[in-house]
Design a protein around this motif. Structure first.
Motif, PDB file in Angstrom:
ATOM      1  N   MET A  29       0.821  -1.213   0.000  1.00 28.90           N
ATOM      2  CA  MET A  29       0.000   0.000   0.000  1.00 28.90           C
ATOM      3  C   MET A  29       0.854   1.262   0.000  1.00 28.90           C
ATOM      4  O   MET A  29       0.456   2.289  -0.563  1.00 28.90           O
ATOM      5  CB  MET A  29      -0.960  -0.013   1.192  1.00 28.90           C
ATOM      6  CG  MET A  29      -2.043  -1.073   1.077  1.00 28.90           C
ATOM      7  SD  MET A  29      -2.916  -1.086  -0.509  1.00 28.90           S
ATOM      8  CE  MET A  29      -3.751   0.466  -0.431  1.00 28.90           C
ATOM      9  N   GLY A  30       2.038   1.214   0.607  1.00 23.87           N
ATOM     10  CA  GLY A  30       2.951   2.351   0.556  1.00 23.87           C
ATOM     11  C   GLY A  30       3.409   2.637  -0.868  1.00 23.87           C
ATOM     12  O   GLY A  30       3.470   3.798  -1.298  1.00 23.87           O
ATOM     13  N   VAL A  31       3.716   1.577  -1.624  1.00 23.87           N
ATOM     14  CA  VAL A  31       4.114   1.754  -3.024  1.00 23.87           C
ATOM     15  C   VAL A  31       2.940   2.280  -3.845  1.00 23.87           C
ATOM     16  O   VAL A  31       3.116   3.143  -4.713  1.00 23.87           O
ATOM     17  CB  VAL A  31       4.671   0.432  -3.604  1.00 23.87           C
ATOM     18  CG1 VAL A  31       4.990   0.573  -5.078  1.00 23.87           C
ATOM     19  CG2 VAL A  31       5.901  -0.011  -2.831  1.00 23.87           C
ATOM     20  N   VAL A  32       1.729   1.806  -3.579  1.00 25.03           N
ATOM     21  CA  VAL A  32       0.541   2.320  -4.271  1.00 25.03           C
ATOM     22  C   VAL A  32       0.360   3.802  -3.970  1.00 25.03           C
ATOM     23  O   VAL A  32       0.052   4.595  -4.871  1.00 25.03           O
ATOM     24  CB  VAL A  32      -0.720   1.512  -3.873  1.00 25.03           C
ATOM     25  CG1 VAL A  32      -1.984   2.190  -4.364  1.00 25.03           C
ATOM     26  CG2 VAL A  32      -0.636   0.098  -4.408  1.00 25.03           C
ATOM     27  N   LEU A  33       0.557   4.195  -2.730  1.00 19.91           N
ATOM     28  CA  LEU A  33       0.437   5.609  -2.356  1.00 19.91           C
ATOM     29  C   LEU A  33       1.451   6.463  -3.117  1.00 19.91           C
ATOM     30  O   LEU A  33       1.112   7.541  -3.622  1.00 19.91           O
ATOM     31  CB  LEU A  33       0.617   5.771  -0.851  1.00 19.91           C
ATOM     32  CG  LEU A  33       0.494   7.186  -0.302  1.00 19.91           C
ATOM     33  CD1 LEU A  33      -0.901   7.729  -0.538  1.00 19.91           C
ATOM     34  CD2 LEU A  33       0.837   7.207   1.171  1.00 19.91           C
ATOM     35  N   VAL A  34       2.684   5.979  -3.224  1.00 16.79           N
ATOM     36  CA  VAL A  34       3.699   6.696  -4.012  1.00 16.79           C
ATOM     37  C   VAL A  34       3.238   6.821  -5.461  1.00 16.79           C
ATOM     38  O   VAL A  34       3.382   7.878  -6.091  1.00 16.79           O
ATOM     39  CB  VAL A  34       5.064   5.977  -3.916  1.00 16.79           C
ATOM     40  CG1 VAL A  34       6.052   6.518  -4.946  1.00 16.79           C
ATOM     41  CG2 VAL A  34       5.629   6.089  -2.515  1.00 16.79           C
ATOM     42  N   GLY A  35       2.662   5.759  -6.000  1.00 20.12           N
ATOM     43  CA  GLY A  35       2.138   5.794  -7.375  1.00 20.12           C
ATOM     44  C   GLY A  35       1.057   6.839  -7.548  1.00 20.12           C
ATOM     45  O   GLY A  35       1.055   7.592  -8.528  1.00 20.12           O
ATOM     46  N   PHE A  36       0.136   6.918  -6.595  1.00 25.85           N
ATOM     47  CA  PHE A  36      -0.934   7.920  -6.688  1.00 25.85           C
ATOM     48  C   PHE A  36      -0.388   9.339  -6.582  1.00 25.85           C
ATOM     49  O   PHE A  36      -0.844  10.245  -7.274  1.00 25.85           O
ATOM     50  CB  PHE A  36      -2.005   7.684  -5.633  1.00 25.85           C
ATOM     51  CG  PHE A  36      -2.962   6.578  -5.982  1.00 25.85           C
ATOM     52  CD1 PHE A  36      -3.505   6.446  -7.251  1.00 25.85           C
ATOM     53  CD2 PHE A  36      -3.320   5.645  -5.024  1.00 25.85           C
ATOM     54  CE1 PHE A  36      -4.377   5.431  -7.565  1.00 25.85           C
ATOM     55  CE2 PHE A  36      -4.202   4.621  -5.327  1.00 25.85           C
ATOM     56  CZ  PHE A  36      -4.730   4.511  -6.605  1.00 25.85           C
ATOM     57  N   ILE A  39       1.074  10.200  -9.904  1.00 26.30           N
ATOM     58  CA  ILE A  39       0.010  10.474 -10.875  1.00 26.30           C
ATOM     59  C   ILE A  39      -0.563  11.871 -10.652  1.00 26.30           C
ATOM     60  O   ILE A  39      -0.810  12.616 -11.608  1.00 26.30           O
ATOM     61  CB  ILE A  39      -1.084   9.389 -10.807  1.00 26.30           C
ATOM     62  CG1 ILE A  39      -0.538   8.076 -11.374  1.00 26.30           C
ATOM     63  CG2 ILE A  39      -2.335   9.825 -11.565  1.00 26.30           C
ATOM     64  CD1 ILE A  39      -1.448   6.886 -11.164  1.00 26.30           C
ATOM     65  N   MET A  40      -0.759  12.258  -9.410  1.00 25.84           N
ATOM     66  CA  MET A  40      -1.285  13.592  -9.117  1.00 25.84           C
ATOM     67  C   MET A  40      -0.285  14.690  -9.490  1.00 25.84           C
ATOM     68  O   MET A  40      -0.670  15.832  -9.691  1.00 25.84           O
ATOM     69  CB  MET A  40      -1.685  13.706  -7.651  1.00 25.84           C
ATOM     70  CG  MET A  40      -2.911  12.875  -7.334  1.00 25.84           C
ATOM     71  SD  MET A  40      -3.668  13.155  -5.725  1.00 25.84           S
ATOM     72  CE  MET A  40      -2.329  13.141  -4.614  1.00 25.84           C
ATOM     73  N   MET A  41       0.999  14.345  -9.577  1.00 26.06           N
ATOM     74  CA  MET A  41       2.024  15.301  -9.991  1.00 26.06           C
ATOM     75  C   MET A  41       2.213  15.267 -11.511  1.00 26.06           C
ATOM     76  O   MET A  41       3.211  15.770 -12.031  1.00 26.06           O
ATOM     77  CB  MET A  41       3.343  14.986  -9.289  1.00 26.06           C
ATOM     78  CG  MET A  41       3.295  15.186  -7.797  1.00 26.06           C
ATOM     79  SD  MET A  41       4.768  14.600  -6.941  1.00 26.06           S
ATOM     80  CE  MET A  41       6.063  15.443  -7.796  1.00 26.06           C
ATOM     81  N   PHE A  42       1.261  14.670 -12.224  1.00 23.18           N
ATOM     82  CA  PHE A  42       1.261  14.571 -13.680  1.00 23.18           C
ATOM     83  C   PHE A  42       2.420  13.734 -14.213  1.00 23.18           C
ATOM     84  O   PHE A  42       2.892  13.942 -15.325  1.00 23.18           O
ATOM     85  CB  PHE A  42       1.240  15.968 -14.331  1.00 23.18           C
ATOM     86  CG  PHE A  42       0.037  16.766 -13.935  1.00 23.18           C
ATOM     87  CD1 PHE A  42      -1.201  16.460 -14.469  1.00 23.18           C
ATOM     88  CD2 PHE A  42       0.136  17.779 -13.002  1.00 23.18           C
ATOM     89  CE1 PHE A  42      -2.327  17.188 -14.101  1.00 23.18           C
ATOM     90  CE2 PHE A  42      -0.976  18.503 -12.615  1.00 23.18           C
ATOM     91  CZ  PHE A  42      -2.212  18.203 -13.169  1.00 23.18           C
ATOM     92  N   ARG A  43       2.890  12.801 -13.428  1.00 20.00           N
ATOM     93  CA  ARG A  43       3.894  11.824 -13.850  1.00 20.00           C
ATOM     94  C   ARG A  43       3.193  10.469 -13.933  1.00 20.00           C
ATOM     95  O   ARG A  43       3.527   9.534 -13.217  1.00 20.00           O
ATOM     96  CB  ARG A  43       5.052  11.776 -12.843  1.00 20.00           C
ATOM     97  CG  ARG A  43       5.724  13.087 -12.534  1.00 20.00           C
ATOM     98  CD  ARG A  43       6.577  13.548 -13.657  1.00 20.00           C
ATOM     99  NE  ARG A  43       7.604  12.548 -13.902  1.00 20.00           N
ATOM    100  CZ  ARG A  43       8.838  12.831 -14.248  1.00 20.00           C
ATOM    101  NH1 ARG A  43       9.198  14.055 -14.402  1.00 20.00           N
ATOM    102  NH2 ARG A  43       9.695  11.865 -14.462  1.00 20.00           N
ATOM    103  N   TRP A  44       2.167  10.398 -14.813  1.00 20.06           N
ATOM    104  CA  TRP A  44       1.280   9.242 -14.804  1.00 20.06           C
ATOM    105  C   TRP A  44       1.971   7.960 -15.231  1.00 20.06           C
ATOM    106  O   TRP A  44       1.618   6.879 -14.769  1.00 20.06           O
ATOM    107  CB  TRP A  44       0.034   9.504 -15.634  1.00 20.06           C
ATOM    108  CG  TRP A  44       0.281   9.643 -17.097  1.00 20.06           C
ATOM    109  CD1 TRP A  44       0.579  10.783 -17.777  1.00 20.06           C
ATOM    110  CD2 TRP A  44       0.271   8.592 -18.051  1.00 20.06           C
ATOM    111  NE1 TRP A  44       0.757  10.494 -19.096  1.00 20.06           N
ATOM    112  CE2 TRP A  44       0.566   9.154 -19.299  1.00 20.06           C
ATOM    113  CE3 TRP A  44       0.041   7.223 -17.971  1.00 20.06           C
ATOM    114  CZ2 TRP A  44       0.637   8.422 -20.456  1.00 20.06           C
ATOM    115  CZ3 TRP A  44       0.113   6.476 -19.134  1.00 20.06           C
ATOM    116  CH2 TRP A  44       0.400   7.074 -20.365  1.00 20.06           C
TER     117      TRP A  44
END
Length: 100
Positions: A29-36, A39-44
């Motif tokens: 879940m920590g890695v998923v949070l980093v992914g989100f 994505i919010m920083m437009f680095r999708w």
């Protein structure tokens, strides 16, 4: 007539180890949070790659750890979890790499 067979649950760990059981889930879940966040920083692409990596990590944890050590990653049978986590991780990786 319905079958009264209930699925076997993994044995409950000793009281001193109950919080350690959820460490693999928290890592995923920590890695998923980093992914989100990415994505919010437009680095999708990077964010999608992180989420795909988290799913592949979940598949790896599920494959190498016994069920009583996987915590909340145990949803179905071991094989079903590995195939589902791994398949979704590979699919997200493919989509992130191929969409222009």
């Amino acid at each position: 007539m319905l079958d009264d067979h209930e699925p076997e649950l993994p044995p409950e760990p000793p009281k001193s180890e109950r919080s350690v059981v959820h460490v693999p889930y928290l890592v995923v879940m920590g890695v998923v949070l980093v992914g989100f966040v990415l994505i919010m920083m437009f680095r999708w692409r990077m964010g999608s790659g992180a989420i795909a990596g988290a799913l592949l990590l979940a598949a790896t944890f599920r494959a190498v750890l016994p069920p009583e050590r996987c915590g909340l990653l145990v949803i179905r049978t071991r094989l079903t979890d590995i195939v589902t986590y791994g398949g979704l991780g590979l699919l997200i990786t493919y989509v992130a790499l191929t969409i222009t």
